[in-house]
Design a protein around this motif. Structure first.
Motif, PDB file in Angstrom:
ATOM      1  N   ARG A  51       0.844  -1.196   0.000  1.00  0.00           N
ATOM      2  CA  ARG A  51       0.000   0.000   0.000  1.00  0.00           C
ATOM      3  C   ARG A  51       0.883   1.252   0.000  1.00  0.00           C
ATOM      4  N   ASP A  52       1.899   1.254   0.854  1.00  0.00           N
ATOM      5  CA  ASP A  52       2.776   2.426   0.931  1.00  0.00           C
ATOM      6  C   ASP A  52       3.548   2.619  -0.374  1.00  0.00           C
ATOM      7  N   LYS A  53       3.964   1.491  -0.954  1.00  0.00           N
ATOM      8  CA  LYS A  53       4.697   1.564  -2.223  1.00  0.00           C
ATOM      9  C   LYS A  53       3.813   2.156  -3.317  1.00  0.00           C
ATOM     10  N   LYS A  54       2.527   1.867  -3.218  1.00  0.00           N
ATOM     11  CA  LYS A  54       1.599   2.348  -4.244  1.00  0.00           C
ATOM     12  C   LYS A  54       0.919   3.651  -3.835  1.00  0.00           C
ATOM     13  N   THR A  55       1.485   4.346  -2.885  1.00  0.00           N
ATOM     14  CA  THR A  55       0.930   5.641  -2.493  1.00  0.00           C
ATOM     15  C   THR A  55       1.873   6.741  -2.984  1.00  0.00           C
ATOM     16  N   TYR A  56       1.323   7.651  -3.788  1.00  0.00           N
ATOM     17  CA  TYR A  56       2.148   8.654  -4.457  1.00  0.00           C
ATOM     18  C   TYR A  56       1.738  10.047  -4.021  1.00  0.00           C
ATOM     19  N   ILE A  57       2.525  11.016  -4.451  1.00  0.00           N
ATOM     20  CA  ILE A  57       2.200  12.414  -4.168  1.00  0.00           C
ATOM     21  C   ILE A  57       2.162  13.173  -5.489  1.00  0.00           C
ATOM     22  N   ALA A  58       1.135  13.993  -5.661  1.00  0.00           N
ATOM     23  CA  ALA A  58       1.068  14.821  -6.870  1.00  0.00           C
ATOM     24  C   ALA A  58       0.903  16.281  -6.472  1.00  0.00           C
ATOM     25  N   ALA A  59       1.622  17.156  -7.182  1.00  0.00           N
ATOM     26  CA  ALA A  59       1.559  18.588  -6.867  1.00  0.00           C
ATOM     27  C   ALA A  59       0.644  19.333  -7.831  1.00  0.00           C
ATOM     28  N   THR A  60       0.481  18.751  -9.032  1.00  0.00           N
ATOM     29  CA  THR A  60      -0.383  19.393 -10.031  1.00  0.00           C
ATOM     30  C   THR A  60      -1.306  18.348 -10.640  1.00  0.00           C
ATOM     31  N   LEU A  61      -2.339  18.812 -11.303  1.00  0.00           N
ATOM     32  CA  LEU A  61      -3.294  17.894 -11.921  1.00  0.00           C
ATOM     33  C   LEU A  61      -2.637  17.079 -13.033  1.00  0.00           C
ATOM     34  N   GLU A  62      -1.697  17.695 -13.746  1.00  0.00           N
ATOM     35  CA  GLU A  62      -0.998  16.993 -14.829  1.00  0.00           C
ATOM     36  C   GLU A  62      -0.198  15.827 -14.250  1.00  0.00           C
ATOM     37  N   GLU A  63       0.531  16.148 -13.196  1.00  0.00           N
ATOM     38  CA  GLU A  63       1.324  15.121 -12.532  1.00  0.00           C
ATOM     39  C   GLU A  63       0.403  14.010 -12.013  1.00  0.00           C
ATOM     40  N   PHE A  64      -0.708  14.437 -11.416  1.00  0.00           N
ATOM     41  CA  PHE A  64      -1.692  13.506 -10.859  1.00  0.00           C
ATOM     42  C   PHE A  64      -2.196  12.549 -11.936  1.00  0.00           C
ATOM     43  N   ASP A  65      -2.572  13.139 -13.063  1.00  0.00           N
ATOM     44  CA  ASP A  65      -3.134  12.369 -14.170  1.00  0.00           C
ATOM     45  C   ASP A  65      -2.131  11.324 -14.654  1.00  0.00           C
ATOM     46  N   GLN A  66      -0.887  11.766 -14.748  1.00  0.00           N
ATOM     47  CA  GLN A  66       0.175  10.882 -15.230  1.00  0.00           C
ATOM     48  C   GLN A  66       0.367   9.708 -14.258  1.00  0.00           C
ATOM     49  N   ILE A  67       0.427  10.020 -12.967  1.00  0.00           N
ATOM     50  CA  ILE A  67       0.657   8.981 -11.954  1.00  0.00           C
ATOM     51  C   ILE A  67      -0.493   7.981 -11.910  1.00  0.00           C
ATOM     52  N   ILE A  68      -1.714   8.496 -11.773  1.00  0.00           N
ATOM     53  CA  ILE A  68      -2.856   7.610 -11.529  1.00  0.00           C
ATOM     54  C   ILE A  68      -3.095   6.683 -12.717  1.00  0.00           C
ATOM     55  N   ASN A  69      -2.690   7.127 -13.904  1.00  0.00           N
ATOM     56  CA  ASN A  69      -2.933   6.285 -15.072  1.00  0.00           C
ATOM     57  C   ASN A  69      -1.759   5.392 -15.454  1.00  0.00           C
ATOM     58  N   SER A  70      -0.580   5.671 -14.901  1.00  0.00           N
ATOM     59  CA  SER A  70       0.554   4.786 -15.202  1.00  0.00           C
ATOM     60  C   SER A  70       0.831   3.852 -14.028  1.00  0.00           C
TER      61      SER A  70
END
Lengths: 478, 478
Positions: B401-420
């Motif tokens: 769970r911790d390994k799969k928990t990320y941080i995003a600062a912008t929506l672009e970054e968020f979009d990239q993380i959540i979809n990859s």
């Protein structure tokens, strides 16, 4: 006593109006409440705790006899309900129909399960292939719905809680063994847990379950002399198996139909407990299922050391029993009546004088016997007293049941007995539906069962005088 | 291993197709079956036994925290459902409507309960008069129905089993305490019984329960990086009390509205267990809720003394554990795979050579570790190993769970993380609905919760850049 009584709202006397007494008890002992849903119960904490204890007794025995719990859908598509002819004729007139999901009209109506034979059959049809898959010994705890016109809490409600066992076997013999095994489990729980004596017997063709080959029942007698069907166990033979195509390959590689059973008891058992053991002071609960087995009531609780002692006793006794200690600011007399109403089997009073003498006062709910006991022997005395209460309740109920069991040789005699002294009436029967209908028509009584233990009271049917085939317990029933 | 695998029907690999893997596991581990009732489950014995163990863990804790079980009707009259505006808007589109009882059309439609706030409120309105009647701490175990379009066993079904707690309190503070108390009970059961780590947090206005003042949730992360709302606890404030007129007289003889909560978990928890702990060999069950905690498999069972020894071990271990011994005529390799599929935490192999050496072979399901243990220490080793399995499962799940928990600062970054790299993404939020909607629209992710343990990742909302109010766990959810 009179003074105590006034402190609690009084209930109608059993002898004045048994129906009103029942309604008063379930309400004032806080077993159920009504709601805006017609014919359905709100089962309150005290009532539900009784049900949980009944469930535990049954569930343990089901598991000991190899059964497993499952959960089937609460809905039955109309086409599935229609598959077994007798079954649908029995249940279709009394089911609740779901016709819409959200705003959308369903292409096929779903009924809320009145019982789940059809769902179990469908599942068995999919999951049984070989003799290695047998027997299937399933049970489910759930609620079911039957659209009753007139209802009464616990005894007959639109929705009720129950368990339904559904089993599939390789042979007719095994199915019959299972049917009787579960009948005996019910008799065991009723007699040894609920302290309710039962007559085990077989239902007549007229009274049997819709779709069953044979229905067995445990019948009990309420305080007012009316009978209560308290649990049933059905042998389906291979009737459902043929309707639902439940076949297995036997050891010789031949296709065979399975033989099935089903069996159930319901929250109606709580009604039986009330009407068998209750009295004019309210509920009387058998210790085995009482949510509170003993209540400790401190007397002069403001005096030094009383509450401490009461708490100490509670602490000590809680290891073995379900104990409550009431240190609320109500008067002891009010509390005595309150826990009598709730049927708590044993009360322990402890006051300053008792503490001085190193004793407590036990009072039995069933016969109001007062026992002064040294605190050194308290635990042992409680164990023995609760066991004796449990035993006495069964004995007392059996005595009353036997006292209210009569014999009739003719229909005239039968009619006279059943209407002057309500109870079980034993009478011989030729086995013909006409005679059974006649009894109902003339007297309002029905054949409760043909007991497994038959007696040859005479050679002749009490109705038609033709040769008798069985002795029947007749009675007016809830 | 390859040879064993072939003996049992294979299942799809998690990485190839997680959805198909899930479907294969629930079917081949014999947890559920389908029926002709759309969207409803047949919960088979093995699945139901897991539910019973979950129930026990929860019910014990509910009772320890002073709650009592009750049972409310399964039907809600339409007029009752309509009483609280937000609540009805949330649920009316997804309820099943009963329109007929037998042949008779009802004068008022009844819905099958999707949840029972309205019934509890009606009951509380009738039964609460004084501050002495408070708090009311009720819970009910039942099934509820929501007319879902697409369904998946355990995760989203038309009918599901659950518990729903409903409480009424004198003050807002007490209601808030209760809401958090029960959230903590859920977190405790998930982490310490189901070995599933959770994020405790509050739902956004958009995601909260229909009619609630505030909804709290325990969110867990599945193996595929999707989130699962695993339990919710709602503080209703006095909203329902006002709609249903639930008032009490306080100590100063003033009329006050009660403050209410409700909280629930469902059979969905079984889905969480599967998707958090399972692997390509099937189910992996935490010992605390495994119906069978250890399975004994005799090797060369036809050899003298083997079955006797296996039976002796079973006898001995059954006093402390839920044990099964499989002496069927299938090959040991087949049995190994079978019980791996079923997720049995520990396997004990015993053969002639082991008996000679006075030893047995323990094999852990979670990491396949083999432990040779002297029969003299068997019981102790089993105790310790099961405890270690329970602990390891939680640790492993937390690491993932911790390994799969990320941080995003912008929506672009968020979009990239959540979809990859699917998982939880922590991101700051301004608190505006517009930004929350934008995240959903652009990425498909939703606000899972505002965790109780907040972190100040930045000052700015990851969407609009305006000042941030809270840190949110975002994710794609089941």
């Amino acid at each position: 006593m009179a003074k105590d009584k006034k402190l609690v709202e009084e209930i109608t006397s059993m002898n004045d109006d048994f129906g009103q007494w029942y309604t008063d008890v379930i309400k004032k002992a806080e077993l159920v409440d009504y709601s805006s849903v017609r014919g359905c119960m709100v089962i309150k904490p005290y009532g539900y705790a009784i049900w949980e204890n009944i469930q535990k007794s049954l569930d343990t025995r089901f598991k000991e006899t190899g059964h497993e719990n499952v959960y089937m859908p609460m809905f039955i598509p109309e086409s599935l309900l229609l598959k077994e002819k007798e079954h649908v004729e029995g249940f279709a007139p009394e089911v609740a129909w779901v016709t819409h999901g959200g705003d959308e009209k369903l292409t096929e109506r779903l009924c809320v399960r009145p019982t789940s034979e059809t769902l179990f059959c469908e599942h068995y049809s999919n999951s049984i292939q070989s003799y290695r898959d047998l027997p299937k010994l399933y049970n489910q705890w759930c609620s079911v719905v039957r659209w009753e016109k007139t209802t009464r809490p616990f005894l007959r409600t639109l929705e009720f809680l129950w368990q339904e066992g559904h089993t599939a076997h390789a042979t007719a013999e095994e199915a019959q063994e299972e049917t009787i095994r579960m009948l005996n489990v019910y008799a065991d729980v009723l007699e040894n847990v609920l302290a309710i004596p039962v007559i085990k017997g077989r239902k007549t063709e007229k009274e049997k379950f819709a779709g069953a080959h044979a229905t067995y029942t445990v019948e009990s007698l309420m305080h007012d002399g009316k009978a209560l069907q308290s649990g049933t166990s059905h042998n389906f033979g291979d009737g459902f198996a043929k309707a639902f195509d439940i076949q297995y390959t036997d050891k010789n590689n031949q296709l065979q139909y399975v033989h099935q059973t089903s069996w159930g008891v319901t929250t109606r058992l709580i009604g039986a407990i009330i009407m068998v053991h209750g009295d004019d002071s309210g509920l009387v609960l058998p210790p085995a299922i009482a949510p509170t087995q003993l209540v400790i009531i401190p007397v002069s609780q403001h005096k030094e050391g009383v509450l401490e002692k009461a708490n100490e006793l509670k602490q000590k006794l809680s290891a073995k029993f379900r104990v409550k200690m009431d240190d609320s600011d109500k008067m002891p007399g009010w509390k005595f009546s309150e826990y009598e109403m709730k049927g708590v089997p044993l009360r322990i009073e402890i006051g300053p004088k008792d503490i001085e003498k190193n004793q407590a006062v036990l009072v039995r709910r069933d016969n109001r016997e007062k026992i002064f006991v040294s605190l050194d022997n308290l635990e042992e005395t409680v164990v023995n007293t609760l066991a004796d209460v449990q035993k006495s309740l069964l004995e007392k109920a059996r005595e009353l049941r036997d006292k209210k069991t009569y014999i009739a040789a003719t229909l005239e005699e039968f009619d006279q007995i059943i209407n002057s002294t309500p109870g079980f009436v034993k009478g011989m029967w030729c086995g013909e539906r006409e005679c059974e209908d006649l009894v109902k028509e003339k007297t309002g009584a029905t054949a409760r069962c043909m007991p497994l233990e038959q007696e040859q009271l005479s050679d002749k049917c009490m109705c038609c005088g033709k040769p008798a085939k069985s002795m029947v317990y007749w009675g007016k029933a809830y």
